[in-house]
Design a protein around this motif. Structure first.
Motif, PDB file in Angstrom:
ATOM      1  N   ASN A 279      -3.220  -8.118   2.375  1.00  0.00           N
ATOM      2  CA  ASN A 279      -3.972  -7.155   3.297  1.00  0.00           C
ATOM      3  C   ASN A 279      -5.257  -8.105   3.915  1.00  0.00           C
ATOM      4  O   ASN A 279      -6.182  -8.576   3.318  1.00  0.00           O
ATOM      5  CB  ASN A 279      -4.523  -6.140   2.486  1.00  0.00           C
ATOM      6  CG  ASN A 279      -5.050  -4.970   3.176  1.00  0.00           C
ATOM      7  OD1 ASN A 279      -6.005  -5.331   4.094  1.00  0.00           O
ATOM      8  ND2 ASN A 279      -4.638  -3.917   3.368  1.00  0.00           N
ATOM      9  N   PRO A 280      -5.230  -7.918   5.271  1.00  0.00           N
ATOM     10  CA  PRO A 280      -6.142  -8.581   5.775  1.00  0.00           C
ATOM     11  C   PRO A 280      -7.708  -8.158   5.396  1.00  0.00           C
ATOM     12  O   PRO A 280      -8.578  -9.088   5.240  1.00  0.00           O
ATOM     13  CB  PRO A 280      -5.985  -8.245   7.434  1.00  0.00           C
ATOM     14  CG  PRO A 280      -4.599  -8.084   7.542  1.00  0.00           C
ATOM     15  CD  PRO A 280      -4.210  -7.247   6.154  1.00  0.00           C
ATOM     16  N   ALA A 281      -7.826  -6.843   5.308  1.00  0.00           N
ATOM     17  CA  ALA A 281      -9.194  -6.359   4.999  1.00  0.00           C
ATOM     18  C   ALA A 281      -9.803  -7.214   3.621  1.00  0.00           C
ATOM     19  O   ALA A 281     -10.923  -7.303   3.296  1.00  0.00           O
ATOM     20  CB  ALA A 281      -9.227  -4.932   4.534  1.00  0.00           C
ATOM     21  N   GLU A 282      -8.845  -7.439   2.525  1.00  0.00           N
ATOM     22  CA  GLU A 282      -9.044  -7.890   1.259  1.00  0.00           C
ATOM     23  C   GLU A 282      -9.269  -9.402   1.561  1.00  0.00           C
ATOM     24  O   GLU A 282     -10.390  -9.691   0.820  1.00  0.00           O
ATOM     25  CB  GLU A 282      -7.769  -7.877   0.344  1.00  0.00           C
ATOM     26  CG  GLU A 282      -7.344  -6.599  -0.116  1.00  0.00           C
ATOM     27  CD  GLU A 282      -6.277  -6.334  -1.025  1.00  0.00           C
ATOM     28  OE1 GLU A 282      -5.664  -7.492  -1.128  1.00  0.00           O
ATOM     29  OE2 GLU A 282      -5.695  -5.378  -1.274  1.00  0.00           O
ATOM     30  N   ILE A 284     -10.644 -10.699   4.442  1.00  0.00           N
ATOM     31  CA  ILE A 284     -11.861 -10.695   5.174  1.00  0.00           C
ATOM     32  C   ILE A 284     -13.009 -10.471   4.080  1.00  0.00           C
ATOM     33  O   ILE A 284     -14.321 -11.232   4.330  1.00  0.00           O
ATOM     34  CB  ILE A 284     -11.992  -9.790   6.370  1.00  0.00           C
ATOM     35  CG1 ILE A 284     -11.006 -10.131   7.343  1.00  0.00           C
ATOM     36  CG2 ILE A 284     -13.304  -9.665   6.787  1.00  0.00           C
ATOM     37  CD1 ILE A 284     -10.566  -9.239   8.190  1.00  0.00           C
ATOM     38  N   ALA A 285     -12.954  -9.515   3.154  1.00  0.00           N
ATOM     39  CA  ALA A 285     -13.993  -9.409   2.138  1.00  0.00           C
ATOM     40  C   ALA A 285     -14.148 -10.667   1.370  1.00  0.00           C
ATOM     41  O   ALA A 285     -15.334 -10.920   1.018  1.00  0.00           O
ATOM     42  CB  ALA A 285     -13.611  -8.058   1.429  1.00  0.00           C
ATOM     43  N   SER A 288     -15.924 -13.331   3.288  1.00  0.00           N
ATOM     44  CA  SER A 288     -17.496 -12.654   3.626  1.00  0.00           C
ATOM     45  C   SER A 288     -18.127 -12.945   2.414  1.00  0.00           C
ATOM     46  O   SER A 288     -19.305 -13.222   2.559  1.00  0.00           O
ATOM     47  CB  SER A 288     -17.375 -11.386   4.152  1.00  0.00           C
ATOM     48  OG  SER A 288     -16.690 -11.148   5.123  1.00  0.00           O
ATOM     49  N   LEU A 298      -8.266 -11.498  14.195  1.00  0.00           N
ATOM     50  CA  LEU A 298      -7.033 -11.224  13.700  1.00  0.00           C
ATOM     51  C   LEU A 298      -5.906 -11.419  14.538  1.00  0.00           C
ATOM     52  O   LEU A 298      -5.940 -10.608  15.644  1.00  0.00           O
ATOM     53  CB  LEU A 298      -6.862  -9.961  12.947  1.00  0.00           C
ATOM     54  CG  LEU A 298      -5.593  -9.676  12.076  1.00  0.00           C
ATOM     55  CD1 LEU A 298      -5.550 -10.688  10.781  1.00  0.00           C
ATOM     56  CD2 LEU A 298      -5.650  -8.303  11.439  1.00  0.00           C
TER      57      LEU A 298
END
Length: 323
Positions: A279-282, A284-285, A288, A298
């Motif tokens: 998952n992109p959000a995971e 990115i987190a 970061s 993205l």
């Protein structure tokens, strides 16, 4: 309403000769094999495939230039190879690398001759030409000899010639090949308007995936003479999924980023390209939490990558069957 195009188990074979003059060997080459599809009135359909896949052979059968070796084919209710003259009055054809215009005549005169070829009444021709001149912005070069036109101007002239008799079906083979960005945009917007306002059905072959993404809701992919896919773009992406790419701009150059669900495929100074498997959000987190980030982007997979993956998958499956 009957489909504009109906192809059932369509096939085309060629006999080729090789060897020395007194010892020629003949063999049969299958260019199109068991192709079945239909195109409804008002559709814009992309017909894609690598060189040698069977695209041009299919187009030549659809327009009556070639006779199918087997199968059933109807275009606007007619059998193309047997009723080619009648079919010409119902379809328009544009080949991006060839012109139907007269090279040494002004564009206006070429279009006047086209009227006589299709036996278009003078009043209908005048009205239609005025509409197309406005839509395609032909006015400034109607008096220019075709040989002096730019490629983009000539393509607009060819489109006009193909549409003066108000065909139900427009067949386009590489219509934007070699054109600059502005000319491509002009052609694409015109085709969308032609389809939405006049209901013209469009069948398009192209290597420019920008044409496909801008124009086509449905695509057919042919490879080694067989249909490998027939559906919408989202289904094509799901059939041969390509990974997303996360482009990360760090505040300073760093070694390749290592986080779960991503693989660094390219590093240029502070910029890194990560191929995602999570998952992109995971991702990115995770990035970061371990790096100082200046910017993120993205990138969704391009349709060209998806089609290339489909080709490779079909070839692998074909080799597996042969083995």
């Amino acid at each position: 309403m009957s489909p504009i195009i109906e192809a059932q188990d369509l096939g085309r074979e060629f006999t080729v000769s090789s060897g020395r003059p007194l010892r020629r060997v003949r063999r049969t080459v299958t260019a199109v094999r068991d192709v079945t599809f239909s195109v409804a009135s008002g559709e814009i359909v992309g017909y894609l495939g690598p060189n040698g896949a069977g695209k041009s052979t299919t187009m030549k059968m659809l327009t009556g230039i070639l006779r199918p070796s087997r199968g059933r084919l109807r275009v606007t209710g007619l059998e193309p190879s047997r009723q080619r003259t009648r079919l010409a009055g119902r379809i328009g054809v544009v080949f991006g690398q060839r012109t139907t215009l007269w090279w040494d005549l002004p564009l206006r005169d070429s279009l006047a001759l086209t009227r006589h070829l299709y036996r278009v009444p003078a009043a209908d021709h005048a009205r239609r030409l005025a509409e197309l001149t406005e839509l395609l912005e032909l006015g400034p070069f109607l008096a220019t000899p075709v040989r002096q036109l730019s490629l983009g101007q000539r393509m607009r002239g060819d489109l006009t010639a193909a549409l003066l008799h108000a065909p139900r079906l427009l067949v386009l083979d590489e219509p934007t090949i070699g054109l600059d960005v502005v000319s491509k945009s002009t052609i694409r917007e015109f085709l969308l308007r032609l389809n939405s306002e006049q209901g013209t059905t469009i069948l398009l072959t192209t290597h420019d995936l920008g044409d496909v993404e801008r124009l086509c809701r449905r695509v057919m992919v042919i490879d080694h003479g067989r249909l490998a896919f027939d559906g919408d773009l989202s289904a094509l992406r799901a059939t041969a999924p390509s990974p997303r790419t996360l482009i990360v701009d760090l505040t300073a150059p760093a070694p390749p980023i290592e986080v779960a669900g991503a693989t660094a495929t390219r590093v240029e100074g502070p910029r890194q390209w990560l191929e995602l498997s999570a998952n992109p959000a995971e991702v990115i987190a995770a990035v970061s939490a371990t790096h100082r980030i200046a910017d993120l982007m993205l990138r969704e997979p391009e349709i060209e990558d998806v089609v290339a993956r489909l080709y490779r998958r079909e070839r692998t499956a074909s080799l597996g069957k042969d083995g």
